[in-house]
Design an enzyme around this catalytic site. Sequence first.
Site: not given
Ligand code: SAH
Length: 217
Positions: A65
């Site tokens: 993000s």
């Molecule tokens: N917080 C992260 C950015 C996240 S991007 C950072 O600081 O870099 C969103 C993430 O959510 C992705 O890695 C994706 O794999 C995860 N995601 C999506 N659906 C999910 C679910 N149902 N359970 C766990 N993770 C999930």
Amino acid sequence: MVDFDMMDAERVMQFLFALRSKGVTDKRVLEAMEFIDRGLFVKGHFASRAYDDLPLPIACGQTISQPGVVGLMTQALKVRPRDKVLEVGTGSGYQAAILSQLARRVYTVDRHRRLVKEARRVFDRLDLTNITTIVGDGSFGLPDQAPFDRIVVTAAAEDPPGPLLAQLRTGGIMVVPVGQSDAVQRLIKVTKSEAGLEYEELAPVRFVPLVEGLGQD
Ligand code: SAH
């Protein structure tokens, strides 16, 4: 060669200035974001853009993000030193690392094993011993560890997932982007009290979608 392990003074100043101009003013949040080097969470080609206020691609087709959004989400959570925090969506691990500076313990879940493994490596390198990483579908939360004082979801759902609301402690705060994945979403702050749930809209945002089940890698 540029050393991305250390942010130089000017880069740190610019980074913090950009955060402040986005409305991130909480001193503890700014200190945590100064301490945790975003350059360690961005790999390869995009590493040179790590200190820009931009979301960047990471493995598994996901994104780290934008720092301004990480700052606003962290600030809205009002994390206290004794808090147990759940993050759904580890991604690069950047948000979890910042939370680790503010909370007693952070549980972070991602559906991609590879992302969790890579994030774990950075946490170990930084000696962030209060982060527990889990591979799984985070939309069901972590019933064994509930309740949580704070929950942050970093992938967009159409509504705040019911199991996560249930696992939020009374007095707790959850921050979650809601809306369709291909449209502008709204960042929502949910506060749970004896009287029920209170919703506050924070900002328009754009996140990858919350997806069911485990990822391929
Ligand atoms: N917080 C992260 C950015 C996240 S991007 C950072 O600081 O870099 C969103 C993430 O959510 C992705 O890695 C994706 O794999 C995860 N995601 C999506 N659906 C999910 C679910 N149902 N359970 C766990 N993770 C999930």
